[in-house]
Design a protein around this motif. Structure first.
Motif, PDB file in Angstrom:
ATOM      1  N   MET A 247      13.386 -21.806   2.063  1.00 31.44           N
ATOM      2  CA  MET A 247      13.527 -22.120   0.638  1.00 31.44           C
ATOM      3  C   MET A 247      13.832 -23.601   0.455  1.00 31.44           C
ATOM      4  O   MET A 247      14.736 -24.144   1.079  1.00 31.44           O
ATOM      5  CB  MET A 247      14.650 -21.276   0.029  1.00 31.44           C
ATOM      6  CG  MET A 247      14.822 -21.448  -1.478  1.00 31.44           C
ATOM      7  SD  MET A 247      16.093 -20.350  -2.161  1.00 31.44           S
ATOM      8  CE  MET A 247      17.587 -21.074  -1.449  1.00 31.44           C
ATOM      9  N   LYS A 248      13.088 -24.259  -0.412  1.00 36.50           N
ATOM     10  CA  LYS A 248      13.328 -25.666  -0.713  1.00 36.50           C
ATOM     11  C   LYS A 248      14.555 -25.815  -1.613  1.00 36.50           C
ATOM     12  O   LYS A 248      14.873 -24.918  -2.398  1.00 36.50           O
ATOM     13  CB  LYS A 248      12.115 -26.269  -1.411  1.00 36.50           C
ATOM     14  CG  LYS A 248      10.834 -26.240  -0.603  1.00 36.50           C
ATOM     15  CD  LYS A 248       9.690 -26.805  -1.434  1.00 36.50           C
ATOM     16  CE  LYS A 248       8.379 -26.745  -0.690  1.00 36.50           C
ATOM     17  NZ  LYS A 248       7.254 -27.239  -1.537  1.00 36.50           N
TER      18      LYS A 248
ATOM     19  N   VAL B  40      22.823 -20.366  -2.209  1.00 38.60           N
ATOM     20  CA  VAL B  40      21.626 -20.601  -1.409  1.00 38.60           C
ATOM     21  C   VAL B  40      21.230 -19.322  -0.677  1.00 38.60           C
ATOM     22  O   VAL B  40      20.052 -18.913  -0.686  1.00 38.60           O
ATOM     23  CB  VAL B  40      21.850 -21.754  -0.421  1.00 38.60           C
ATOM     24  CG1 VAL B  40      20.701 -21.827   0.591  1.00 38.60           C
ATOM     25  CG2 VAL B  40      21.987 -23.075  -1.164  1.00 38.60           C
ATOM     26  N   ARG B  41      22.194 -18.681  -0.057  1.00 39.27           N
ATOM     27  CA  ARG B  41      21.886 -17.448   0.680  1.00 39.27           C
ATOM     28  C   ARG B  41      21.379 -16.356  -0.260  1.00 39.27           C
ATOM     29  O   ARG B  41      20.404 -15.659   0.053  1.00 39.27           O
ATOM     30  CB  ARG B  41      23.128 -16.966   1.436  1.00 39.27           C
ATOM     31  CG  ARG B  41      23.429 -17.740   2.701  1.00 39.27           C
ATOM     32  CD  ARG B  41      24.488 -17.039   3.523  1.00 39.27           C
ATOM     33  NE  ARG B  41      25.792 -17.104   2.871  1.00 39.27           N
ATOM     34  CZ  ARG B  41      26.696 -18.052   3.091  1.00 39.27           C
ATOM     35  NH1 ARG B  41      26.436 -19.029   3.953  1.00 39.27           N
ATOM     36  NH2 ARG B  41      27.859 -18.035   2.475  1.00 39.27           N
TER      37      ARG B  41
ATOM     38  N   ALA C 251      17.864 -17.111  -1.545  1.00 43.64           N
ATOM     39  CA  ALA C 251      16.909 -16.971  -0.442  1.00 43.64           C
ATOM     40  C   ALA C 251      16.624 -15.498  -0.170  1.00 43.64           C
ATOM     41  O   ALA C 251      15.473 -15.111   0.092  1.00 43.64           O
ATOM     42  CB  ALA C 251      17.440 -17.657   0.806  1.00 43.64           C
ATOM     43  N   ASP C 252      17.657 -14.670  -0.247  1.00 43.33           N
ATOM     44  CA  ASP C 252      17.477 -13.241  -0.031  1.00 43.33           C
ATOM     45  C   ASP C 252      16.575 -12.619  -1.089  1.00 43.33           C
ATOM     46  O   ASP C 252      15.938 -11.583  -0.834  1.00 43.33           O
ATOM     47  CB  ASP C 252      18.833 -12.531  -0.032  1.00 43.33           C
ATOM     48  CG  ASP C 252      19.647 -12.809   1.217  1.00 43.33           C
ATOM     49  OD1 ASP C 252      19.083 -13.314   2.212  1.00 43.33           O
ATOM     50  OD2 ASP C 252      20.869 -12.545   1.192  1.00 43.33           O
TER      51      ASP C 252
ATOM     52  N   ASP D 149      11.316 -19.384  -3.837  1.00 46.96           N
ATOM     53  CA  ASP D 149      10.669 -20.464  -3.091  1.00 46.96           C
ATOM     54  C   ASP D 149      11.438 -21.772  -3.162  1.00 46.96           C
ATOM     55  O   ASP D 149      11.411 -22.566  -2.216  1.00 46.96           O
ATOM     56  CB  ASP D 149       9.252 -20.690  -3.625  1.00 46.96           C
ATOM     57  CG  ASP D 149       8.362 -19.484  -3.414  1.00 46.96           C
ATOM     58  OD1 ASP D 149       8.044 -19.198  -2.247  1.00 46.96           O
ATOM     59  OD2 ASP D 149       8.003 -18.831  -4.408  1.00 46.96           O
ATOM     60  N   GLU D 150      12.114 -22.009  -4.279  1.00 48.54           N
ATOM     61  CA  GLU D 150      12.825 -23.268  -4.465  1.00 48.54           C
ATOM     62  C   GLU D 150      14.032 -23.036  -5.364  1.00 48.54           C
ATOM     63  O   GLU D 150      13.933 -22.352  -6.386  1.00 48.54           O
ATOM     64  CB  GLU D 150      11.905 -24.327  -5.075  1.00 48.54           C
ATOM     65  CG  GLU D 150      12.508 -25.713  -5.148  1.00 48.54           C
ATOM     66  CD  GLU D 150      11.464 -26.786  -5.435  1.00 48.54           C
ATOM     67  OE1 GLU D 150      11.726 -27.973  -5.114  1.00 48.54           O
ATOM     68  OE2 GLU D 150      10.385 -26.448  -5.978  1.00 48.54           O
TER      69      GLU D 150
END
Length: 284
Positions: free
Chosen positions: A1-2, A253-254, A257-258, A262-263
């Motif tokens: 992930m950006k 962030v985690r 992402a889960d 994508d960003e």
């Protein structure tokens, strides 16, 4: 992930002179994208102006409006503005656009808050026509240069019509600045609409979060002021979800992402330039 970072263009009474340096430092630290927030009636800097400043101050970082309120603009004028910013940037701009939720932002006569969805769909056709070099009605010159391209479009919104607009007319989706669990249904709605429309691949999914490190109190006050017109309950809720330290940022962030985002773009709540380095140390 950006991981991207917002430009503080709609921080209350932002110092406009900070924005080019904010963009330069963000690029130097290696963030993927610079994002703006769009609103007309507020003591900030218009997202198109902030994106233009960032385009001129940088050479490689992506630029994205998250999101610009489309129906408050005359469509051809906005298309020309966006084409110009994209060309200044060397083709780094993505237009994130939505309907907006504030009646007061509709400053242009004839562009009120009614029928916004229908108007936006019509505007999208005009944007692309302008970018392709079409001549305005009764004119003999295009609005853009021959180097103009069709700028990629992402859409915001949390209703089915928004998800369908992504699938019909966009490359992806920008979620609201809400906790991951509250964003998840919209992300799934976009994926389903995309599949039902027979689109190849997957939609590009962008999530947003607010952060504050050094001066959490001021960051909270600024964010409350920005959302106060939506009522104290909404403003308080959004303030309570500011990421106020390294652990909270990492947790976000985690979690995003889960969800398959994508960003993720972290929007600042102050215009303190040192916040860029503080965020970079945690996420990059």
């Amino acid at each position: 992930m950006k991981i991207g970072i917002g430009i503080p263009n709609q921080v209350r009474d932002v110092r406009g002179s900070v924005l080019p340096e904010w963009a330069r430092r963000s690029e130097q630290f290696g963030f993927s994208t610079l994002g703006t927030i769009g609103r007309m009636v507020y003591p900030g800097v218009m997202d198109t102006v902030a994106l233009a400043a960032a385009a001129g101050a940088t050479t490689s970082i992506g630029l994205l409006s998250t999101v610009l309120t489309g129906p408050v603009w005359p469509a051809a004028l906005l298309a020309k503005e966006i084409a110009g910013i994209d060309e200044v940037s060397g083709g780094r701009l993505t237009l994130g656009v939505g309907l907006g939720g504030r009646q007061e932002d509709h400053l242009v006569e004839g562009l009120g808050a009614r029928d916004k969805g229908k108007r936006l769909d019509e505007d999208i056709t005009i944007y692309r026509s302008v970018w392709r070099g079409a001549l305005p009605q009764g004119g003999d010159l295009p609005l853009v240069t021959e180097r103009a391209r069709e700028v990629p479009l992402l859409f915001g919104g949390a209703v089915q019509a928004s998800f369908d607009r992504v699938a019909r007319s966009g490359e992806g989706y920008v979620a609201g600045t809400l906790p991951p669990a509250m964003v998840a249904p919209s992300l799934e709605g976009v994926r389903v609409a995309w599949k039902d429309a027979g689109r190849d691949g997957d939609p590009y999914l962008v999530a947003l979060a607010y952060f504050a490190f050094a001066d959490v109190a001021t960051g909270g006050e600024n964010l409350y002021h920005y959302y106060a017109s939506m009522g104290p309950e909404t403003a308080d809720f959004l303030v309570s979800n500011i990421n106020t330290g390294a652990d909270e940022v990492r947790d976000s962030v985690r979690a995003f992402a889960d969800l398959g985002v994508d960003e993720l773009i972290f929007h600042p709540t102050t215009d303190d330039l040192d916040e860029i380095a503080r965020l970079a140390e945690v996420v990059l």
